[in-house]
Design a protein around this motif. Structure first.
Motif, PDB file in Angstrom:
ATOM      1  N   PRO A  73       0.807  -1.226   0.000  1.00 50.12           N
ATOM      2  CA  PRO A  73       0.000   0.000   0.000  1.00 50.12           C
ATOM      3  C   PRO A  73       0.840   1.275   0.000  1.00 50.12           C
ATOM      4  O   PRO A  73       0.452   2.273  -0.624  1.00 50.12           O
ATOM      5  CB  PRO A  73      -0.821  -0.113   1.293  1.00 50.12           C
ATOM      6  N   ALA A 117      -3.015  -2.475  -4.272  1.00 47.73           N
ATOM      7  CA  ALA A 117      -3.075  -2.297  -2.816  1.00 47.73           C
ATOM      8  C   ALA A 117      -4.292  -3.012  -2.247  1.00 47.73           C
ATOM      9  O   ALA A 117      -4.223  -3.609  -1.170  1.00 47.73           O
ATOM     10  CB  ALA A 117      -3.116  -0.811  -2.465  1.00 47.73           C
ATOM     11  N   TRP A 141      -7.585  -0.607   2.094  1.00 53.27           N
ATOM     12  CA  TRP A 141      -6.188  -0.256   1.814  1.00 53.27           C
ATOM     13  C   TRP A 141      -6.073   0.362   0.420  1.00 53.27           C
ATOM     14  O   TRP A 141      -5.352   1.332   0.222  1.00 53.27           O
ATOM     15  CB  TRP A 141      -5.278  -1.478   1.947  1.00 53.27           C
TER      16      TRP A 141
END
Length: 183
Positions: A73, A117, A141
């Motif tokens: 992320p 992510a 995320w």
């Protein structure tokens, strides 16, 4: 699916790392920090060299992290921030299509970073090896990386820039790559 995510991470990560290397090291025909700073000064950044290094680091570091599947992320966030800034400063005025200098490809990169992510780095990643993948992936995320990229870009584009008249063309001339001129 694991092989698809790996392929996507490797190609996007390597591409972004190479793009960052152009800014940081002048590799692959890039202008290096000094040349990138000239372009950033023309875009109105208050600290053009700092912004050149930040963008280069976001692309280079984010690309390497994404390719390795490490802190996915965070890697996605770095890449996404650079894409939002590029769209806002350069591509938006040209419309959607890349053939006109538009934001088509930047949007694809931004969306892909957020999707990775959300999906997670996959089986062949350092996140998985370290046992982090389940804790740092999921819809929130991905949405968080994209949302935060918008927020960071708003700050960069407002606080980080003086809002006077642009200081010349956005793209560097070839002769400015190697020998930046004094202001």
């Amino acid at each position: 699916m694991s092989y698809g995510i790996l392929f996507l991470r490797l190609v996007l990560g390597a591409t972004m790392a190479a793009h960052g290397a152009q800014k940081l090291f002048g590799w692959f025909g890039g202008s290096g920090p000094a040349g990138t700073a000239i372009g950033n000064r023309r875009l109105g950044f208050r600290a053009p060299l700092l912004m050149a290094l930040a963008a280069g680091l976001a692309e280079f570091g984010g690309g390497l992290l994404l390719a390795a599947g490490l802190l996915t992320p965070l890697a996605a966030l770095g890449i996404a921030v650079v894409m939002v800034n590029a769209v806002a400063l350069i591509h938006w005025r040209n419309g959607f299509w890349n053939s006109n200098g538009g934001y088509e490809f930047n949007l694809l990169i931004w969306t892909t970073a957020g999707a990775i992510a959300a999906i997670g780095a996959g089986r062949f990643s350092l996140d998985r090896l370290l046992g982090w993948e389940d804790n740092i992936s999921g819809a929130w995320w991905g949405l968080g990386a994209l949302g935060l990229s918008l927020l960071v870009s708003v700050v960069t584009l407002t606080v980080g820039r003086s809002h006077g008249k642009p200081k010349g063309p956005v793209h560097l001339a070839r002769d400015e790559k190697a020998t930046p001129r004094a202001a």
